[in-house]
Scaffold this motif. Structure first.
Motif, PDB file in Angstrom:
ATOM      1  N   ARG A  42       0.819  -1.223   0.000  1.00 32.86           N
ATOM      2  CA  ARG A  42       0.000   0.000   0.000  1.00 32.86           C
ATOM      3  C   ARG A  42       0.845   1.262   0.000  1.00 32.86           C
ATOM      4  O   ARG A  42       0.522   2.237  -0.662  1.00 32.86           O
ATOM      5  CB  ARG A  42      -0.916   0.016   1.220  1.00 32.86           C
ATOM      6  CG  ARG A  42      -2.288  -0.501   0.907  1.00 32.86           C
ATOM      7  CD  ARG A  42      -3.245   0.115   1.873  1.00 32.86           C
ATOM      8  NE  ARG A  42      -4.581   0.047   1.331  1.00 32.86           N
ATOM      9  CZ  ARG A  42      -5.638   0.427   1.991  1.00 32.86           C
ATOM     10  NH1 ARG A  42      -5.517   0.898   3.201  1.00 32.86           N
ATOM     11  NH2 ARG A  42      -6.810   0.341   1.444  1.00 32.86           N
ATOM     12  N   ALA A  43       1.922   1.261   0.754  1.00 32.54           N
ATOM     13  CA  ALA A  43       2.760   2.453   0.877  1.00 32.54           C
ATOM     14  C   ALA A  43       3.651   2.667  -0.342  1.00 32.54           C
ATOM     15  O   ALA A  43       3.906   3.812  -0.723  1.00 32.54           O
ATOM     16  CB  ALA A  43       3.624   2.352   2.134  1.00 32.54           C
ATOM     17  N   GLN A  44       4.109   1.592  -0.961  1.00 35.70           N
ATOM     18  CA  GLN A  44       5.130   1.727  -1.996  1.00 35.70           C
ATOM     19  C   GLN A  44       4.661   1.440  -3.417  1.00 35.70           C
ATOM     20  O   GLN A  44       5.300   1.880  -4.360  1.00 35.70           O
ATOM     21  CB  GLN A  44       6.298   0.779  -1.681  1.00 35.70           C
ATOM     22  CG  GLN A  44       6.954   1.067  -0.356  1.00 35.70           C
ATOM     23  CD  GLN A  44       8.000   0.020   0.005  1.00 35.70           C
ATOM     24  OE1 GLN A  44       8.556  -0.645  -0.853  1.00 35.70           O
ATOM     25  NE2 GLN A  44       8.252  -0.130   1.296  1.00 35.70           N
ATOM     26  N   VAL A  45       3.557   0.692  -3.558  1.00 30.93           N
ATOM     27  CA  VAL A  45       3.197   0.215  -4.892  1.00 30.93           C
ATOM     28  C   VAL A  45       1.769   0.576  -5.292  1.00 30.93           C
ATOM     29  O   VAL A  45       1.535   1.124  -6.361  1.00 30.93           O
ATOM     30  CB  VAL A  45       3.383  -1.320  -5.002  1.00 30.93           C
ATOM     31  CG1 VAL A  45       3.068  -1.808  -6.404  1.00 30.93           C
ATOM     32  CG2 VAL A  45       4.782  -1.726  -4.587  1.00 30.93           C
ATOM     33  N   ASP A  46       0.811   0.245  -4.448  1.00 27.61           N
ATOM     34  CA  ASP A  46      -0.601   0.398  -4.810  1.00 27.61           C
ATOM     35  C   ASP A  46      -1.399   0.860  -3.598  1.00 27.61           C
ATOM     36  O   ASP A  46      -1.786   0.060  -2.762  1.00 27.61           O
ATOM     37  CB  ASP A  46      -1.145  -0.935  -5.328  1.00 27.61           C
ATOM     38  CG  ASP A  46      -2.604  -0.874  -5.740  1.00 27.61           C
ATOM     39  OD1 ASP A  46      -3.196   0.228  -5.745  1.00 27.61           O
ATOM     40  OD2 ASP A  46      -3.165  -1.942  -6.056  1.00 27.61           O
ATOM     41  N   SER A  47      -1.646   2.147  -3.545  1.00 26.42           N
ATOM     42  CA  SER A  47      -2.366   2.710  -2.399  1.00 26.42           C
ATOM     43  C   SER A  47      -3.826   2.264  -2.351  1.00 26.42           C
ATOM     44  O   SER A  47      -4.507   2.487  -1.350  1.00 26.42           O
ATOM     45  CB  SER A  47      -2.299   4.236  -2.422  1.00 26.42           C
ATOM     46  OG  SER A  47      -2.949   4.733  -3.578  1.00 26.42           O
ATOM     47  N   THR A  48      -4.309   1.613  -3.407  1.00 23.32           N
ATOM     48  CA  THR A  48      -5.696   1.155  -3.435  1.00 23.32           C
ATOM     49  C   THR A  48      -5.833  -0.345  -3.166  1.00 23.32           C
ATOM     50  O   THR A  48      -6.896  -0.912  -3.379  1.00 23.32           O
ATOM     51  CB  THR A  48      -6.353   1.485  -4.796  1.00 23.32           C
ATOM     52  OG1 THR A  48      -5.690   0.726  -5.818  1.00 23.32           O
ATOM     53  CG2 THR A  48      -6.270   2.962  -5.104  1.00 23.32           C
TER      54      THR A  48
END
Length: 84
Positions: A42-48
């Motif tokens: 979530r923090a580095q790649v895909d916040s969704t």
């Protein structure tokens, strides 16, 4: 196991997310655990990233399809996810 995709629930897309977040082997995922892996994605790649991805990670860590996670574990994951 050699590749992330050897784990249950880990397809090419989720394996790519894991690798981008620093977990490029099954051993690293198992060491970190589902919740921490999810937070890193979530923090580095895909916040969704969604609950289904968290459940997939939990199943992979436990070595089972996400549909076979015990109801108690699914409830725990759902509660943890909602608290984010």
């Amino acid at each position: 196991m050699e590749k992330l995709t050897d784990l249950p629930n880990i397809g090419p897309r989720l394996a790519e997310h894991l690798a981008k977040a620093g977990m490029d082997t099954p051993e690293k995922l198992l060491e970190i655990g589902a919740e921490e892996a999810f937070l890193r994605i979530r923090a580095q790649v895909d916040s969704t990233a969604c609950l289904h991805e968290l459940e997939a990670l939990a199943g992979a860590v436990e070595g089972v399809r996400k549909s076979l996670l015990p109801p108690e574990r699914k409830a725990e994951l759902k509660s943890w996810f909602r608290a984010l």
